[in-house]
Design a protein around this motif. Structure first.
Motif, PDB file in Angstrom:
ATOM      1  N   ILE A  72       0.843   0.802  -7.607  1.00  0.00           N
ATOM      2  CA  ILE A  72       0.944   0.268  -6.250  1.00  0.00           C
ATOM      3  C   ILE A  72       0.039  -0.947  -6.181  1.00  0.00           C
ATOM      4  O   ILE A  72      -1.150  -0.878  -6.510  1.00  0.00           O
ATOM      5  CB  ILE A  72       0.549   1.321  -5.208  1.00  0.00           C
ATOM      6  N   LEU A  96      -3.897  -1.322  -6.847  1.00  0.00           N
ATOM      7  CA  LEU A  96      -4.689  -0.376  -6.069  1.00  0.00           C
ATOM      8  C   LEU A  96      -4.575   1.050  -6.593  1.00  0.00           C
ATOM      9  O   LEU A  96      -5.386   1.906  -6.240  1.00  0.00           O
ATOM     10  CB  LEU A  96      -4.264  -0.404  -4.604  1.00  0.00           C
ATOM     11  N   GLY A  97      -3.569   1.301  -7.395  1.00  0.00           N
ATOM     12  CA  GLY A  97      -3.399   2.639  -7.962  1.00  0.00           C
ATOM     13  C   GLY A  97      -2.452   2.579  -9.144  1.00  0.00           C
ATOM     14  O   GLY A  97      -1.400   1.930  -9.063  1.00  0.00           O
ATOM     15  N   ARG A 137       0.553   6.995  -6.520  1.00  0.00           N
ATOM     16  CA  ARG A 137       0.358   7.161  -5.080  1.00  0.00           C
ATOM     17  C   ARG A 137      -0.940   7.920  -4.786  1.00  0.00           C
ATOM     18  O   ARG A 137      -1.654   7.610  -3.833  1.00  0.00           O
ATOM     19  CB  ARG A 137       1.553   7.886  -4.497  1.00  0.00           C
ATOM     20  N   PHE A 140      -3.702   5.466  -5.220  1.00  0.00           N
ATOM     21  CA  PHE A 140      -3.673   4.554  -4.075  1.00  0.00           C
ATOM     22  C   PHE A 140      -4.354   5.189  -2.866  1.00  0.00           C
ATOM     23  O   PHE A 140      -5.157   4.547  -2.173  1.00  0.00           O
ATOM     24  CB  PHE A 140      -2.222   4.197  -3.754  1.00  0.00           C
ATOM     25  N   ARG A 141      -4.058   6.449  -2.610  1.00  0.00           N
ATOM     26  CA  ARG A 141      -4.686   7.140  -1.477  1.00  0.00           C
ATOM     27  C   ARG A 141      -6.202   7.243  -1.665  1.00  0.00           C
ATOM     28  O   ARG A 141      -6.969   7.124  -0.707  1.00  0.00           O
ATOM     29  CB  ARG A 141      -4.071   8.530  -1.314  1.00  0.00           C
ATOM     30  N   GLN A 143      -8.063   5.076  -3.362  1.00  0.00           N
ATOM     31  CA  GLN A 143      -8.608   3.740  -3.167  1.00  0.00           C
ATOM     32  C   GLN A 143      -8.638   3.364  -1.688  1.00  0.00           C
ATOM     33  O   GLN A 143      -9.613   2.772  -1.200  1.00  0.00           O
ATOM     34  CB  GLN A 143      -7.775   2.728  -3.952  1.00  0.00           C
ATOM     35  N   ILE A 197       2.189  -4.346   0.628  1.00  0.00           N
ATOM     36  CA  ILE A 197       2.075  -3.323  -0.409  1.00  0.00           C
ATOM     37  C   ILE A 197       3.366  -3.289  -1.225  1.00  0.00           C
ATOM     38  O   ILE A 197       4.472  -3.292  -0.665  1.00  0.00           O
ATOM     39  CB  ILE A 197       1.813  -1.938   0.218  1.00  0.00           C
ATOM     40  N   GLN A 344       0.409   6.869   3.057  1.00  0.00           N
ATOM     41  CA  GLN A 344      -1.006   7.157   3.302  1.00  0.00           C
ATOM     42  C   GLN A 344      -1.349   8.642   3.326  1.00  0.00           C
ATOM     43  O   GLN A 344      -2.505   9.015   3.143  1.00  0.00           O
ATOM     44  CB  GLN A 344      -1.434   6.518   4.624  1.00  0.00           C
ATOM     45  N   TRP A 434      -7.838   3.827 -10.438  1.00  0.00           N
ATOM     46  CA  TRP A 434      -7.908   3.044  -9.204  1.00  0.00           C
ATOM     47  C   TRP A 434      -9.146   2.154  -9.290  1.00  0.00           C
ATOM     48  O   TRP A 434     -10.108   2.455 -10.005  1.00  0.00           O
ATOM     49  CB  TRP A 434      -7.969   3.969  -7.992  1.00  0.00           C
TER      50      TRP A 434
END
Length: 540
Positions: A72, A96-97, A137, A140-141, A143, A197, A344, A434
């Protein structure tokens, strides 16, 4: 000449209709040649694969060239709030991930753990699904939570800063003030106006996105008119639901290899024509005259949808939800779900102004625009149609990249091979990373246990440690954030000895609106109400 790198594919027996005979010494590229969609898709793929090469050990990458990578990526546009000189510069891309993997924990392992009261008392330390898209994912969460936590700690000027490397320019968020249900002002965050994103997957997500049926496939056309910071803006064409009974929109699960002798589960009211005659209404066994027989209600034959009778029509490694061959949904199903209720998750939603949706989805291998469109968004049509809904069906721009993850690898194709399953994913090792992790080394997870692997060789020895992207760890950091924001319900909460049912109750208390939208999606939508839930959801 002999290829420099040959992989012998290992496949399970297949039905004759799914097999193909190849000539002697036949080989093919690990990745078929692709056209691509635009420059921006190639930039997304490049930055994602660069991150993969930076944080995953070269020894593993060289030994296991066949894998799946997902990321991501945040795009920071230079066209907003910038001087005229910088507006011509390319926007920054930042991963970001990152997730790497193709494994998941089997249903038998989860069942055994649930039966053990000691392990079951603390839910969420295992990562059940270690496919690349799911790991990306989760990273990402993590981060996103770290960036919010960093901003909150500036207010108190205290706390541990070890796991953050985010300054104000790199953060994807800006703080805003918003009103809660009681019209009280609270801390809230939203994406900066110049941030979007973007999702990358090195191969089409497993499940519906690899089901090459029910649609006409066309080769991608490279759009040279789009610049390196531009992506397609055209709307998705409506998809006619003409083959629902054959599995056009069907949800699929990852086949976990169990040899289940159980019969398929019963069908719901949309997949079966119910017998309207009760036992008391059935024709009596005694002899009746013709007039009496004609007055009796006729029984309707049970008609099961063809796609629910067996899973021979499914893509390799997938099965139908009612066939007792798996409980973890395919990545296609999960991405479609994220395009409805956001990336999210539940616990961060109370702090966000709006859900976080992907703007684009870039795919490498096995990309088909029409199939991908059906799989990741358009089959969820009908969700969020109300003008008052915060949660809407998101249609990301779909793009193919001609940047290859594996340029050198080839497959040995000689002999009898199963169509569509021409890759061999032997390694159980999965990787997740991340930016706020604090190092350039990705976490190594044993995909068959869902726990951290202490050795990253062929033979791994795992201990009881869990990853920072596990549900257990993500809940810890999210509760810390909610406490710092003064959320009353989070003040006395602890993650110790938390079961799955208790976790769900906690989500409903802290993020009622999000959980309500999720319930609407999983209980009312004509397609997604077939979702396999570990505990029955209460009908609304």
């Amino acid at each position: 000449p002999t290829p420099s790198y040959i992989i012998s594919s290992q496949r399970s027996p297949a039905a004759p209709s799914m097999e193909q005979v190849h000539a002697k010494n036949a080989v093919r590229h690990a990745e078929k040649r692709r056209i691509g969609t635009c420059q921006f898709a190639n930039r997304i793929a490049t930055v994602s694969l660069d991150a993969y090469k930076s944080v995953v050990p070269k020894s593993h990458r060289d030994a296991m060239k066949q894998t799946c990578v997902a990321a991501i990526v945040a795009h920071y546009s230079n066209k907003c709030n910038q001087s005229e000189e910088k507006k011509n510069d390319l926007g920054q891309l930042r991963v970001l991930g990152l997730g790497v993997g193709t494994k998941f924990v089997s249903h038998d392992v989860i069942t055994e753990e649930q039966q053990n009261e000691i392990n079951h008392s603390c839910y969420g330390k295992r990562i059940r699904d270690c496919h690349a898209e799911v790991l990306a994912r989760r990273a990402f969460r993590r981060q996103v939570a770290l960036e919010i936590l960093t901003d909150l700690r500036k207010d108190s000027s205290s706390g541990n800063e070890a796991e953050t490397d985010t300054d104000d320019d790199q953060s994807i968020f800006e703080r805003v003030e918003c009103k809660d249900d009681g019209m009280q002002t609270k801390i809230c965050y939203r994406l900066k106006s110049n941030v979007t994103i973007h999702f990358y997957a090195s191969s089409a997500p497993c499940g519906n996105a690899t089901l090459k049926k029910f649609v006409k496939m066309e080769k991608e056309v490279f759009d040279a008119s789009l610049g390196p910071d531009e992506w397609p803006q055209s709307a998705h064409k409506p998809i006619g639901a003409h083959s629902l009974r054959l599995g056009q929109f069907a949800l699929l699960v990852k086949k976990d290899g169990r040899n289940s002798s159980e019969e398929p589960a019963s069908q719901d009211e949309d997949n079966i024509v119910e017998d309207k005659v009760t036992t008391q209404q059935q024709l009596p066994e005694k002899k009746c005259d013709q007039a009496e027989i004609e007055q009796q209600p006729r029984r309707k034959k049970t008609k099961i949808w063809p796609c629910r009778e067996d899973d021979t029509w499914c893509p390799p490694s997938c099965s139908i939800t009612n066939y007792n061959k798996g409980t973890i949904h395919s990545c296609s199903d999960k991405i479609c779900r994220w395009n409805c209720i956001g990336l999210q998750g539940s616990f961060l939603m109370p702090l966000l102004d709006v859900p976080m949706y992907m703007t684009t989805l870039t795919v490498g291998r096995k990309f088909s625009r029409a199939i991908c469109q059906r799989a990741v968004c358009c089959r969820a049509e009908g969700f969020g149609n109300s003008s008052n809904d915060k949660y809407k069906l998101n249609h990301p721009a779909l793009m193919e990249t001609n940047v290859y993850m594996d340029e050198s690898g080839t497959h040995q194709m000689e002999g009898l091979k199963m169509i569509g399953e021409d890759a061999s994913f032997d390694s159980n090792l999965c990787w997740v990373w991340w930016p706020g992790k604090g190092s350039n080394d990705a976490d190594c997870i044993d995909g068959k246990t869902g726990l951290i692997a202490t050795s990253c060789g062929r033979e791994t020895v795992q201990n009881a440690s869990y990853s920072d992207v596990s549900t257990y760890a993500l809940l810890n950091i999210n509760l810390e954030i909610l406490r710092m924001c003064g959320v009353p319900e989070a003040a006395s909460l602890t993650n110790e000895k938390l079961s799955l049912s208790e976790l769900r109750m906690l989500k409903r208390r802290l993020s009622a609106q999000y959980e309500s939208a999720k319930d609407t999606f999983l209980l009312r939508h004509r397609v997604f109400r077939d979702w396999c839930c570990r505990e029955a959801r209460v009908k609304i």
